[in-house]
Design a protein around this motif. Structure first.
Motif, mmCIF file in Angstrom:
data_model
loop_
_atom_site.group_PDB
_atom_site.id
_atom_site.type_symbol
_atom_site.label_atom_id
_atom_site.label_comp_id
_atom_site.label_asym_id
_atom_site.label_seq_id
_atom_site.Cartn_x
_atom_site.Cartn_y
_atom_site.Cartn_z
ATOM 1 N N MET A 1 1.295 -1.010 -0.203
ATOM 2 C CA MET A 1 0.014 0.023 0.038
ATOM 3 C C MET A 1 0.772 0.893 0.230
ATOM 4 N N THR A 2 0.537 2.106 -0.810
ATOM 5 C CA THR A 2 1.642 3.281 -1.251
ATOM 6 C C THR A 2 0.523 4.330 -0.530
ATOM 7 N N ARG A 3 1.048 5.453 -0.305
ATOM 8 C CA ARG A 3 0.142 7.165 -0.163
ATOM 9 C C ARG A 3 1.050 8.081 -0.758
ATOM 10 N N PRO A 4 0.473 8.834 -1.745
ATOM 11 C CA PRO A 4 1.041 9.945 -2.398
ATOM 12 C C PRO A 4 1.491 10.935 -1.053
ATOM 13 N N ILE A 5 2.493 11.234 -1.644
ATOM 14 C CA ILE A 5 3.385 12.584 -1.209
ATOM 15 C C ILE A 5 4.287 13.414 -1.904
ATOM 16 N N SER A 6 3.855 14.415 -2.877
ATOM 17 C CA SER A 6 4.386 15.765 -3.185
ATOM 18 C C SER A 6 4.740 14.927 -4.511
ATOM 19 N N GLY A 7 3.744 13.998 -4.984
ATOM 20 C CA GLY A 7 3.556 13.881 -6.137
ATOM 21 C C GLY A 7 4.158 12.004 -6.073
ATOM 22 N N LEU A 8 4.658 11.942 -5.044
ATOM 23 C CA LEU A 8 5.505 10.774 -5.141
ATOM 24 C C LEU A 8 4.585 9.721 -4.306
ATOM 25 N N ASP A 9 4.622 8.018 -5.219
ATOM 26 C CA ASP A 9 4.120 7.047 -3.973
ATOM 27 C C ASP A 9 5.110 6.435 -3.169
ATOM 28 N N VAL A 10 4.473 6.408 -1.910
ATOM 29 C CA VAL A 10 5.161 6.560 -0.634
ATOM 30 C C VAL A 10 4.711 5.025 -0.044
ATOM 31 N N PRO A 11 5.441 4.299 0.135
ATOM 32 C CA PRO A 11 4.959 2.783 0.800
ATOM 33 C C PRO A 11 5.179 3.224 2.271
ATOM 34 N N LEU A 12 3.349 2.589 2.880
ATOM 35 C CA LEU A 12 2.977 3.314 3.911
ATOM 36 C C LEU A 12 4.122 2.614 4.870
ATOM 37 N N ALA A 13 4.668 1.705 5.159
ATOM 38 C CA ALA A 13 6.523 0.923 5.674
ATOM 39 C C ALA A 13 7.107 2.162 5.872
ATOM 40 N N VAL A 14 7.639 2.820 5.031
ATOM 41 C CA VAL A 14 8.275 3.878 5.038
ATOM 42 C C VAL A 14 7.515 4.857 5.962
ATOM 43 N N LEU A 15 6.861 5.600 5.887
ATOM 44 C CA LEU A 15 5.518 6.637 6.463
ATOM 45 C C LEU A 15 5.575 6.185 7.725
ATOM 46 N N VAL A 16 5.958 4.911 8.207
ATOM 47 C CA VAL A 16 5.177 4.317 9.943
ATOM 48 C C VAL A 16 6.340 4.710 10.282
ATOM 49 N N ALA A 17 7.953 4.264 9.903
ATOM 50 C CA ALA A 17 8.649 4.029 9.826
ATOM 51 C C ALA A 17 8.905 5.585 10.101
ATOM 52 N N ARG A 18 9.341 6.779 9.700
ATOM 53 C CA ARG A 18 9.447 8.154 9.879
ATOM 54 C C ARG A 18 8.696 9.426 11.000
ATOM 55 N N GLN A 19 7.456 8.114 10.733
ATOM 56 C CA GLN A 19 6.582 8.813 12.194
ATOM 57 C C GLN A 19 7.568 7.857 13.620
ATOM 58 N N ARG A 20 7.700 7.015 13.161
ATOM 59 C CA ARG A 20 8.912 6.381 14.543
ATOM 60 C C ARG A 20 9.479 7.304 15.222
ATOM 61 N N GLU A 21 10.724 7.127 14.274
ATOM 62 C CA GLU A 21 11.482 7.916 14.241
ATOM 63 C C GLU A 21 11.487 9.875 14.206
ATOM 64 N N ALA A 22 10.487 10.102 14.137
ATOM 65 C CA ALA A 22 10.160 11.323 14.685
ATOM 66 C C ALA A 22 9.857 11.632 16.393
ATOM 67 N N ALA A 23 9.003 10.428 16.595
ATOM 68 C CA ALA A 23 8.461 10.945 17.477
ATOM 69 C C ALA A 23 9.333 10.002 18.712
ATOM 70 N N ALA A 24 10.494 9.375 18.322
ATOM 71 C CA ALA A 24 12.061 9.305 19.240
ATOM 72 C C ALA A 24 12.709 10.872 19.232
ATOM 73 N N VAL A 25 12.475 11.164 18.344
ATOM 74 C CA VAL A 25 12.865 12.980 18.386
ATOM 75 C C VAL A 25 12.105 13.832 19.422
ATOM 76 N N GLU A 26 11.642 13.547 19.279
ATOM 77 C CA GLU A 26 10.157 14.454 20.233
ATOM 78 C C GLU A 26 10.724 13.785 21.685
ATOM 79 N N GLU A 27 10.664 12.276 22.179
ATOM 80 C CA GLU A 27 10.872 12.375 23.324
ATOM 81 C C GLU A 27 12.124 12.060 24.072
ATOM 82 N N TRP A 28 13.509 12.124 22.789
ATOM 83 C CA TRP A 28 14.364 12.161 23.834
ATOM 84 C C TRP A 28 14.595 13.608 24.414
ATOM 85 N N ASN A 29 14.010 14.382 22.938
ATOM 86 C CA ASN A 29 14.599 16.206 23.322
ATOM 87 C C ASN A 29 13.126 16.599 24.656
#
Length: 131
Positions: A1-29
């Motif tokens: 499954m993919t979702r368009p981001i700025s005209g690109l199809d990004v796999p859902l797994a990549v989006l989930v990984a990005r959200q996880r990493e962004a949450a890790a940054v917020e938690e660390w800070n």
């Protein structure tokens, strides 16, 4: 499954990984201010290579999301960022480390600037030593 981001199809797994990493940054800070004592591994973690480089240091930045995909932080003694997965917290710094970290974080600290440097070969100051 993919979702368009700025005209690109990004796999859902990549989006989930990005959200996880962004949450890790917020938690660390939220939990760890600049100057937090850490052991950092610029290359492999010691469980992957027992001879890996270990830096006993402190953070010199907030955590950030590198390239939108990796949670990283910068530490004293290393020029590049290091992934949070390669940084271990230390419970506390020694008194000497704490003084050096305060100096590194605030080079204008008057008391530190007045001290004679008895370790110029190991000094991390930009000027190569203390006055």
């Amino acid at each position: 499954m993919t979702r368009p981001i700025s005209g690109l199809d990004v796999p859902l797994a990549v989006l989930v990984a990005r959200q996880r990493e962004a949450a890790a940054v917020e938690e660390w800070n939220r939990l760890h201010p600049i100057g937090t004592p850490v052991t950092a591994y610029p290359g492999l973690r010691p469980e992957d290579d027992p001879g890996t480089e270990r830096l006993t240091t402190c953070t010199r930045s907030k955590a950030a999301l590198l390239g939108g995909h990796t949670a990283v932080v910068w530490v004293h003694g290393h020029g590049a960022c290091i992934a949070l997965t390669h940084v271990d917290l230390r419970t506390r710094a020694t008194a000497g480390e704490a003084a050096e970290y305060r100096h590194l974080l605030d080079a204008s600290e008057a008391a530190f600037a007045q001290m004679a440097c008895d370790h110029p070969e190991a000094c991390t100051c930009d000027d190569g030593g203390h006055p």
